[in-house]
Design an enzyme around this catalytic site. Structure first.
Site, PDB file in Angstrom:
ATOM      1  N   GLN A 186      -3.856   4.372   0.946  1.00 23.18           N
ATOM      2  CA  GLN A 186      -4.511   4.021   2.203  1.00 23.18           C
ATOM      3  C   GLN A 186      -5.425   5.149   2.664  1.00 23.18           C
ATOM      4  OE1 GLN A 186      -2.151   2.069   5.056  1.00 23.18           O
ATOM      5  NE2 GLN A 186      -3.498   2.473   6.757  1.00 23.18           N
TER       6      GLN A 186
ATOM      7  N   VAL B 226       0.863  -1.179   0.000  1.00 24.90           N
ATOM      8  CA  VAL B 226       0.000   0.000   0.000  1.00 24.90           C
ATOM      9  C   VAL B 226       0.898   1.228   0.000  1.00 24.90           C
ATOM     10  CG1 VAL B 226      -0.200   0.345   2.493  1.00 24.90           C
ATOM     11  CG2 VAL B 226      -2.083   1.008   1.027  1.00 24.90           C
ATOM     12  N   SER B 227       0.478   2.238  -0.752  1.00 25.03           N
ATOM     13  CA  SER B 227       1.160   3.527  -0.676  1.00 25.03           C
ATOM     14  C   SER B 227       0.386   4.399   0.289  1.00 25.03           C
ATOM     15  CB  SER B 227       1.221   4.200  -2.055  1.00 25.03           C
ATOM     16  OG  SER B 227      -0.078   4.541  -2.496  1.00 25.03           O
ATOM     17  N   THR B 228       1.019   5.412   0.830  1.00 22.60           N
ATOM     18  CA  THR B 228       0.368   6.287   1.814  1.00 22.60           C
ATOM     19  C   THR B 228      -0.889   6.922   1.247  1.00 22.60           C
ATOM     20  OG1 THR B 228       2.523   6.759   2.771  1.00 22.60           O
ATOM     21  CG2 THR B 228       0.724   8.214   3.380  1.00 22.60           C
TER      22      THR B 228
END
Length: 469
Positions: free
Chosen positions: A14, A9-11
């Site tokens: 999310q 997941v990338s920031t």
């Protein structure tokens, strides 16, 4: 061989879509159970973009795949593997298929053993890339434009504020703001995330609190009236709840605790003691002698608690009587408070230690970068069939072990902070004037505001300080 469960997941993802690492892990584990897989391993890339394969867990996955340690790879969705069509096809055809590794997606059905299934994968990869580019264009730039203007960019409203839809502003909710301020104060006084969460739960039904919620609240600059715009703090068009110096103190305290300093306990020096011989933390113990006498000590943890089957010799630091050591610490601090020149000498000495520690940190960082560079080369050599693959794998294992040793050394280095003289003087003045009238909790708070660590020395009650203003 095992089954690899890969999560990514990338920031931004999310925050925008809720693709949390925890959710992916739970879904993948449940899927593994449904398939009868008992031997599986998680590979987790938290906070990494899907536009590149340069991710730590992905590199480890590829190495283990080519080494023959994996029989199947499972992801929550194809775009967790990569958002680039080229990378997806490379992984599927040149890695997974070449090494007879099955590929599964929890939320998508396809059979890579048929031409139609492979074509479907290619189509899905195209749409994954298109979706990502569309999301970036539509959301990221829009959010940053709003943040640049100091406007709330959307999402769940931070506790302590409410949304004024008509004026498009965040407004302070007074009773919630009081809770936020108290959360920050309690944390600086040494309380843990869990104890603060329990207190906050008893104060309001407006929000559910746990240790994660408290940690996030303490990190968010929005409470200072500012917003994070791609790593740069900009002034927001909303009222601050927390003053900036308080927020900065909290960030330093969080860094201290991450380095191993524990929250305040029931004793004056809890969480502050460090052994001057081995650097291990100090702990408090109570000893009973024939049920007649009770003794209270501070001891080096490496002397008192030894791991089972450990070959490391025990630390030889002697135990310190609790009351004598506490009295020695207070006396030395009071003497320093009465002599500003001695404080300046302490600061000068600490600055020297800062410079020395930074030199060590820079040296280790350079060595880690060099090891990473070599690993990149040897990872690439895995694809060169003209090379001795056993030698390549042995070299990779050796470099990975070397990197682990360097990272362990890096984590053990404690870099003191360069201190602000005026802040230090103010803290000493507070301690000098209020110490004798303060409760234990208040004395702990004053100590923690002033001192990061108290280093004890063998065969004496003399101590030295690492300042924390």
């Amino acid at each position: 061989m095992t089954v690899a469960l890969y999560c990514r997941v990338s920031t931004d993802e999310q925050a925008e879509h809720g693709f949390s690492i925890e959710d992916q892990q739970e879904r993948l584990k449940a899927f593994a159970v449904s398939q009868g897989w008992t031997d599986y391993e998680l590979y987790v890339d938290d906070g990494y973009s899907g536009t590149s394969l340069e991710r730590p867990a992905m590199k480890r996955l590829l190495y283990h795949a080519q080494a023959g340690h994996i029989k199947a790879i499972c992801v929550y969705r194809l775009d967790r593997l990569s958002r680039r069509q080229k990378d997806v096809l490379y992984l599927l055809e040149d890695i997974f298929e070449k090494h007879s590794i099955a590929f599964k997606s929890v939320t998508e059905s396809f059979d890579t053993s048929t031409p139609f299934g492979k074509a479907m994968l290619g189509i899905l990869a195209v749409f994954a890339q298109l979706e990502r580019e569309t999301i970036i264009e539509r959301t990221t730039s829009g959010r940053r434009r709003r943040v640049h203007k100091g406007l709330w960019y959307g999402g769940r409203i931070p506790f302590g504020y409410e949304w004024d839809k008509e004026n498009q502003r965040l407004l302070v909710v007074p009773d919630q703001a009081h809770i936020v301020r108290t959360i920050y104060r309690k944390y600086l006084e040494g309380e843990s995330y869990n104890s603060i969460a329990e207190w906050a739960e008893s104060q309001t039904n407006d929000r559910k609190f746990d240790h994660g919620v408290i940690r996030d609240m303490l990190m968010r600059p929005i409470y200072t009236g500012r917003m994070n715009n791609a790593g740069t703090l900009v002034d927001g068009q909303h009222e601050a709840i927390i003053e900036m110096p308080t927020w900065e103190r909290v960030q330093r305290e969080m860094a201290n605790r991450a380095e191993g300093r524990t929250p305040a306990g029931d004793y004056l020096l809890s969480g502050l003691i460090r052994c001057g011989l081995c650097g291990a933390p100090g702990i408090h113990i109570v000893m009973h002698q024939r049920r007649k006498h009770t003794y209270y000590y501070y001891v080096c943890k490496a002397h008192h608690v030894r791991p089972k089957n450990s070959k490391t010799p025990m630390c030889t630091m002697d135990a310190k009587n609790q009351f004598k050591l506490e009295a020695s610490v207070v006396e030395k601090l009071m003497n320093l408070a009465l002599d500003p020149r001695s404080i300046e000498a302490e600061l000068k000495q600490q600055q020297t230690e800062v410079n020395n520690s930074l030199e060590v940190v820079e040296d280790i960082e350079a060595k880690i970068k060099e090891v990473d560079r070599k690993l990149e080369v040897w990872y690439d050599n895995l694809e060169d069939e003209s090379l001795d693959q056993d030698r390549v794998k042995r070299r990779i294992t050796s470099l990975e072990d070397e990197k682990k040793r360097l990272l362990r050394r890096f984590s053990e280095i404690d870099v003191p902070s360069a201190q602000n003289k005026e802040s230090l003087m103010d803290s000493f003045k507070l301690l000098r004037n209020l110490w004798n009238y303060a409760t234990l909790a208040e004395q702990q708070a004053m100590l923690r505001a002033l001192v990061k660590q108290i280093v004890i020395h063998p065969k004496t009650f003399d101590v030295s300080f690492v300042w924390n203003v």
